[in-house]
Design a protein around this motif. Structure first.
Motif, PDB file in Angstrom:
ATOM      1  N   ARG A  13       0.833  -1.210   0.000  1.00  0.00           N
ATOM      2  CA  ARG A  13       0.000   0.000   0.000  1.00  0.00           C
ATOM      3  C   ARG A  13       0.863   1.254   0.000  1.00  0.00           C
ATOM      4  O   ARG A  13       0.524   2.253  -0.639  1.00  0.00           O
ATOM      5  CB  ARG A  13      -0.933  -0.016   1.213  1.00  0.00           C
ATOM      6  N   ARG A  14       1.978   1.199   0.724  1.00  0.00           N
ATOM      7  CA  ARG A  14       2.885   2.344   0.784  1.00  0.00           C
ATOM      8  C   ARG A  14       3.476   2.648  -0.592  1.00  0.00           C
ATOM      9  O   ARG A  14       3.562   3.803  -1.008  1.00  0.00           O
ATOM     10  CB  ARG A  14       3.995   2.045   1.803  1.00  0.00           C
ATOM     11  N   ARG A  15       3.868   1.580  -1.289  1.00  0.00           N
ATOM     12  CA  ARG A  15       4.423   1.764  -2.630  1.00  0.00           C
ATOM     13  C   ARG A  15       3.375   2.297  -3.601  1.00  0.00           C
ATOM     14  O   ARG A  15       3.667   3.153  -4.440  1.00  0.00           O
ATOM     15  CB  ARG A  15       4.987   0.443  -3.145  1.00  0.00           C
ATOM     16  N   LEU A  16       2.160   1.772  -3.501  1.00  0.00           N
ATOM     17  CA  LEU A  16       1.086   2.239  -4.375  1.00  0.00           C
ATOM     18  C   LEU A  16       0.780   3.706  -4.105  1.00  0.00           C
ATOM     19  O   LEU A  16       0.607   4.492  -5.046  1.00  0.00           O
ATOM     20  CB  LEU A  16      -0.173   1.393  -4.156  1.00  0.00           C
ATOM     21  N   ALA A  17       0.722   4.075  -2.828  1.00  0.00           N
ATOM     22  CA  ALA A  17       0.464   5.469  -2.470  1.00  0.00           C
ATOM     23  C   ALA A  17       1.572   6.373  -3.016  1.00  0.00           C
ATOM     24  O   ALA A  17       1.301   7.441  -3.591  1.00  0.00           O
ATOM     25  CB  ALA A  17       0.355   5.619  -0.954  1.00  0.00           C
ATOM     26  N   ALA A  18       2.831   5.940  -2.854  1.00  0.00           N
ATOM     27  CA  ALA A  18       3.951   6.735  -3.347  1.00  0.00           C
ATOM     28  C   ALA A  18       3.870   6.903  -4.865  1.00  0.00           C
ATOM     29  O   ALA A  18       4.132   7.997  -5.400  1.00  0.00           O
ATOM     30  CB  ALA A  18       5.275   6.071  -2.957  1.00  0.00           C
ATOM     31  N   PHE A  19       3.478   5.847  -5.578  1.00  0.00           N
ATOM     32  CA  PHE A  19       3.359   5.917  -7.034  1.00  0.00           C
ATOM     33  C   PHE A  19       2.263   6.908  -7.436  1.00  0.00           C
ATOM     34  O   PHE A  19       2.449   7.718  -8.360  1.00  0.00           O
ATOM     35  CB  PHE A  19       3.047   4.527  -7.596  1.00  0.00           C
ATOM     36  N   ILE A  20       1.134   6.862  -6.732  1.00  0.00           N
ATOM     37  CA  ILE A  20       0.031   7.788  -7.033  1.00  0.00           C
ATOM     38  C   ILE A  20       0.453   9.228  -6.766  1.00  0.00           C
ATOM     39  O   ILE A  20       0.182  10.130  -7.557  1.00  0.00           O
ATOM     40  CB  ILE A  20      -1.215   7.419  -6.206  1.00  0.00           C
ATOM     41  N   TYR A  21       1.128   9.458  -5.638  1.00  0.00           N
ATOM     42  CA  TYR A  21       1.615  10.805  -5.319  1.00  0.00           C
ATOM     43  C   TYR A  21       2.586  11.285  -6.386  1.00  0.00           C
ATOM     44  O   TYR A  21       2.555  12.458  -6.794  1.00  0.00           O
ATOM     45  CB  TYR A  21       2.319  10.820  -3.957  1.00  0.00           C
ATOM     46  N   LEU A  22       3.466  10.388  -6.838  1.00  0.00           N
ATOM     47  CA  LEU A  22       4.477  10.750  -7.830  1.00  0.00           C
ATOM     48  C   LEU A  22       3.824  11.149  -9.158  1.00  0.00           C
ATOM     49  O   LEU A  22       4.142  12.206  -9.723  1.00  0.00           O
ATOM     50  CB  LEU A  22       5.430   9.573  -8.046  1.00  0.00           C
ATOM     51  N   VAL A  23       2.915  10.327  -9.645  1.00  0.00           N
ATOM     52  CA  VAL A  23       2.286  10.599 -10.943  1.00  0.00           C
ATOM     53  C   VAL A  23       1.422  11.857 -10.885  1.00  0.00           C
ATOM     54  O   VAL A  23       1.494  12.721 -11.773  1.00  0.00           O
ATOM     55  CB  VAL A  23       1.448   9.383 -11.392  1.00  0.00           C
ATOM     56  N   THR A  24       0.622  11.993  -9.820  1.00  0.00           N
ATOM     57  CA  THR A  24      -0.262  13.160  -9.711  1.00  0.00           C
ATOM     58  C   THR A  24       0.534  14.436  -9.496  1.00  0.00           C
ATOM     59  O   THR A  24       0.283  15.461 -10.143  1.00  0.00           O
ATOM     60  CB  THR A  24      -1.258  12.964  -8.548  1.00  0.00           C
ATOM     61  N   GLY A  25       1.495  14.393  -8.579  1.00  0.00           N
ATOM     62  CA  GLY A  25       2.323  15.572  -8.319  1.00  0.00           C
ATOM     63  C   GLY A  25       3.131  15.980  -9.535  1.00  0.00           C
ATOM     64  O   GLY A  25       3.276  17.172  -9.833  1.00  0.00           O
ATOM     65  N   GLY A  26       3.674  14.991 -10.258  1.00  0.00           N
ATOM     66  CA  GLY A  26       4.433  15.298 -11.466  1.00  0.00           C
ATOM     67  C   GLY A  26       3.565  15.912 -12.548  1.00  0.00           C
ATOM     68  O   GLY A  26       3.996  16.835 -13.257  1.00  0.00           O
ATOM     69  N   ALA A  27       2.337  15.428 -12.679  1.00  0.00           N
ATOM     70  CA  ALA A  27       1.413  15.996 -13.666  1.00  0.00           C
ATOM     71  C   ALA A  27       1.114  17.464 -13.350  1.00  0.00           C
ATOM     72  O   ALA A  27       1.075  18.316 -14.248  1.00  0.00           O
ATOM     73  CB  ALA A  27       0.125  15.189 -13.700  1.00  0.00           C
ATOM     74  N   LEU A  28       0.920  17.763 -12.077  1.00  0.00           N
ATOM     75  CA  LEU A  28       0.677  19.157 -11.675  1.00  0.00           C
ATOM     76  C   LEU A  28       1.901  20.026 -11.946  1.00  0.00           C
ATOM     77  O   LEU A  28       1.779  21.184 -12.354  1.00  0.00           O
ATOM     78  CB  LEU A  28       0.305  19.212 -10.189  1.00  0.00           C
ATOM     79  N   LEU A  29       3.084  19.476 -11.734  1.00  0.00           N
ATOM     80  CA  LEU A  29       4.316  20.217 -12.010  1.00  0.00           C
ATOM     81  C   LEU A  29       4.433  20.530 -13.497  1.00  0.00           C
ATOM     82  O   LEU A  29       4.801  21.649 -13.880  1.00  0.00           O
ATOM     83  CB  LEU A  29       5.518  19.394 -11.537  1.00  0.00           C
ATOM     84  N   GLY A  30       4.127  19.544 -14.350  1.00  0.00           N
ATOM     85  CA  GLY A  30       4.169  19.782 -15.785  1.00  0.00           C
ATOM     86  C   GLY A  30       3.164  20.830 -16.224  1.00  0.00           C
ATOM     87  O   GLY A  30       3.449  21.668 -17.092  1.00  0.00           O
TER      88      GLY A  30
END
Length: 312
Positions: A13-30
């Motif tokens: 669950r921790r890895r899945l959460a980190a992946f979701i944070y990474l993809v969503t946060g990166g999309a906002l950065l772009g």
């Protein structure tokens, strides 16, 4: 047996959460880099756009924190944390990037932000935040190779603006420092959703100081409803981006966090090309493939930071 299964489930669950944070946060950065280009087109200065957007994001996160009864604590330690984090991760780096966009394009700036992984990874190894692992090292090298591929093509163009290209390349250094600093100095017992608004308030204070220098202004062009709309949208984007940054910092560590820029490039560059009419950088496809491979390898090779320095 049940304990080991529970631990495995928690890690998954921790890895899945980190992946979701990474993809969503990166999309906002772009998205953020493209909004900055639009702001320049309506005569909104980089400093003014950054200041008012960060101010709006700070208000949003403060309201959320107040509703949750989790306002940023004010102590000597947290004030230091807010100010340093604000300088390297918000005010300094974003002012560089936003100022460079009119000169070298939103697409290239989005690609420059992919450079922190190697710096962060090397720093994490030196500071013993990470143990060396071949897969993770390969992931960082792959992501970096993708960024270098695009940077090399950009520098080779006849009209390359070397001054702004070099200034833009200073931004990732600040981001890498911020990635490591936030992990090392994370105040004990304080959650990420309390630290994020504190950092943004400190960034607002730093930007006010910059506005006092000759040639800088926080003014918004009169009669420009689009400018106000862009500030409002960017405020929401920043609020989500920096909240996710702290959540990813806690669950994924500084090296995985540094890949926000790589994800941001995958989103930001196509947006700059398709919606803003920028010319596609040469070597775009192999660069995206290398960056994507790097993200995958870093996730596969994820190792837990040492317990004594893992944020609470």
């Amino acid at each position: 047996m049940q304990s080991s299964k529970a631990t495995a489930g928690t890690l998954k669950r921790r890895r899945l959460a980190a992946f979701i944070y990474l993809v969503t946060g990166g999309a906002l950065l772009g998205l953020s880099t493209n909004l900055a280009k639009l702001a320049g087109e309506v005569a909104l200065s980089p400093l003014a756009f950054l200041f008012w957007s960060i101010s709006g994001a700070a208000v949003i996160l403060l309201v959320v924190a107040a509703l949750r009864g989790n306002l940023p604590p004010v102590t000597g330690r947290t004030l230091e944390y807010y100010l340093v984090s604000a300088f390297v991760g918000v005010a300094g780096s974003n002012l560089i990037f936003f100022s460079a966009i009119p000169h070298i394009g939103a697409g290239f700036v989005a690609l420059v932000i992919t450079l922190p992984p190697l710096l962060t990874y090397v720093g994490a190894l030196v500071l013993k935040l990470e143990r060396f692992q071949v897969l993770r090292a390969a992931g960082v090298i792959s992501a970096l190779a993708g960024a270098i591929t695009l940077a090399a093509h950009k520098l080779s163009t006849p009209d390359a603006d070397y001054v702004w290209i070099c200034l833009a390349l200073a931004g990732p250094v600040l981001l890498a420092i911020g990635n490591l600093y936030r992990t090392l100095r994370w105040p004990a017992g304080v959650s990420g959703d309390a630290l994020a608004p504190g950092m943004l308030v400190a960034a607002v204070a730093l930007l006010v100081c910059v506005s006092l220098l000759p040639g800088f202004s926080l003014g918004i062009p009169e009669g420009q409803r689009l400018a106000l709309a862009l500030i409002g949208i960017q405020s929401v984007v920043f609020a989500g981006q920096f909240l996710l940054l702290f959540l990813l910092q806690k669950t994924g560590g500084p090296v995985l966090l540094s890949l926000l820029g790589s994800v941001g490039a995958v989103v930001g560059v196509p947006v700059a090309i398709l919606l803003q009419g920028e010319v596609a950088p040469e070597g775009l496809l192999p660069a995206i493939l290398l960056i994507g491979a790097g993200i995958a390898l870093l996730n596969i090779g994820k190792v837990k930071p040492q317990a004594k320095i893992d944020p609470p």
